[in-house]
Design a protein around this motif. Sequence first.
Motif, short mmCIF file in Angstrom:
data_model
loop_
_atom_site.label_atom_id
_atom_site.label_comp_id
_atom_site.label_asym_id
_atom_site.label_seq_id
_atom_site.Cartn_x
_atom_site.Cartn_y
_atom_site.Cartn_z
N TRP A 5 58.86 -40.62 -12.38
CA TRP A 5 58.96 -39.89 -13.64
C TRP A 5 60.35 -39.29 -13.73
O TRP A 5 60.82 -38.61 -12.82
CB TRP A 5 57.91 -38.79 -13.67
CG TRP A 5 57.87 -38.01 -14.95
CD1 TRP A 5 57.20 -38.35 -16.07
CD2 TRP A 5 58.54 -36.78 -15.23
NE1 TRP A 5 57.40 -37.40 -17.05
CE2 TRP A 5 58.22 -36.43 -16.56
CE3 TRP A 5 59.38 -35.95 -14.50
CZ2 TRP A 5 58.71 -35.27 -17.16
CZ3 TRP A 5 59.86 -34.80 -15.12
CH2 TRP A 5 59.52 -34.48 -16.43
N GLN A 6 61.03 -39.57 -14.82
CA GLN A 6 62.36 -39.02 -15.07
C GLN A 6 62.35 -38.33 -16.43
O GLN A 6 61.66 -38.77 -17.34
CB GLN A 6 63.43 -40.12 -15.08
CG GLN A 6 63.48 -40.97 -13.83
CD GLN A 6 63.97 -40.21 -12.60
OE1 GLN A 6 64.74 -39.26 -12.71
NE2 GLN A 6 63.52 -40.63 -11.45
N HIS A 7 63.11 -37.30 -16.56
CA HIS A 7 63.24 -36.57 -17.82
C HIS A 7 64.63 -36.84 -18.37
O HIS A 7 65.64 -36.55 -17.72
CB HIS A 7 63.06 -35.07 -17.55
CG HIS A 7 63.22 -34.21 -18.76
ND1 HIS A 7 64.45 -33.70 -19.14
CD2 HIS A 7 62.33 -33.76 -19.66
CE1 HIS A 7 64.30 -32.97 -20.23
NE2 HIS A 7 63.02 -32.99 -20.57
N ASN A 19 66.84 -35.10 -15.85
CA ASN A 19 66.17 -34.10 -15.01
C ASN A 19 66.82 -32.72 -15.11
O ASN A 19 67.04 -32.03 -14.13
CB ASN A 19 66.09 -34.58 -13.57
CG ASN A 19 65.26 -35.84 -13.44
OD1 ASN A 19 64.36 -36.09 -14.25
ND2 ASN A 19 65.54 -36.66 -12.45
N TYR A 58 56.76 -44.54 -22.19
CA TYR A 58 57.38 -43.27 -22.54
C TYR A 58 56.28 -42.24 -22.67
O TYR A 58 55.19 -42.52 -23.14
CB TYR A 58 58.13 -43.37 -23.88
CG TYR A 58 59.15 -44.49 -23.90
CD1 TYR A 58 60.41 -44.28 -23.35
CD2 TYR A 58 58.85 -45.72 -24.45
CE1 TYR A 58 61.35 -45.31 -23.36
CE2 TYR A 58 59.79 -46.75 -24.45
CZ TYR A 58 61.04 -46.53 -23.91
OH TYR A 58 61.96 -47.52 -23.92
N ASP A 59 56.57 -41.03 -22.27
CA ASP A 59 55.58 -39.97 -22.34
C ASP A 59 56.26 -38.73 -22.93
O ASP A 59 57.37 -38.39 -22.54
CB ASP A 59 55.06 -39.67 -20.94
CG ASP A 59 53.88 -38.74 -20.93
OD1 ASP A 59 53.25 -38.55 -21.98
OD2 ASP A 59 53.58 -38.18 -19.87
N TYR A 77 62.76 -29.52 -18.92
CA TYR A 77 62.55 -30.32 -17.70
C TYR A 77 61.75 -29.54 -16.66
O TYR A 77 60.78 -30.05 -16.10
CB TYR A 77 63.89 -30.76 -17.09
CG TYR A 77 63.72 -31.28 -15.69
CD1 TYR A 77 63.05 -32.48 -15.46
CD2 TYR A 77 64.17 -30.56 -14.59
CE1 TYR A 77 62.86 -32.95 -14.17
CE2 TYR A 77 63.98 -31.02 -13.30
CZ TYR A 77 63.32 -32.22 -13.09
OH TYR A 77 63.11 -32.68 -11.83
N ALA A 81 58.14 -30.68 -15.32
CA ALA A 81 57.95 -31.00 -13.91
C ALA A 81 56.82 -30.16 -13.31
O ALA A 81 56.18 -30.56 -12.35
CB ALA A 81 59.25 -30.79 -13.13
#
Length: 92
Positions: A5-7, A19, A58-59, A77, A81
């Motif tokens: 998962w990346q932001h 992130n 995508y979320d 972020y 997280a």
Amino acid sequence: MAGAWQHYALNTVGTQYKNGAVHVPGAGDSVANWLSQSGGYFTLEGKGIDGVATDAFYDNMVIVPYLMPASQIAAAYTEGAAGLPFSLLPAI
């Protein structure tokens, strides 16, 4: 990175964030590989983060009508997280 998962964030002046921090994009890790914006319109390009046409997931995509300061992007972020939702904005 597949499965991680990346932001990501992109503002209207082209600054990218990953992130919660300013991100200097590389060829295989750029928001511009999968999202474009012009004149207030945003387009998902149907590609992964590396720019290759593929199924991409995508979320919680959020587009706001103002320029977020870096501190607000970092907070979004951090909250995400921690498993907390972005905000009380309506879902589209």
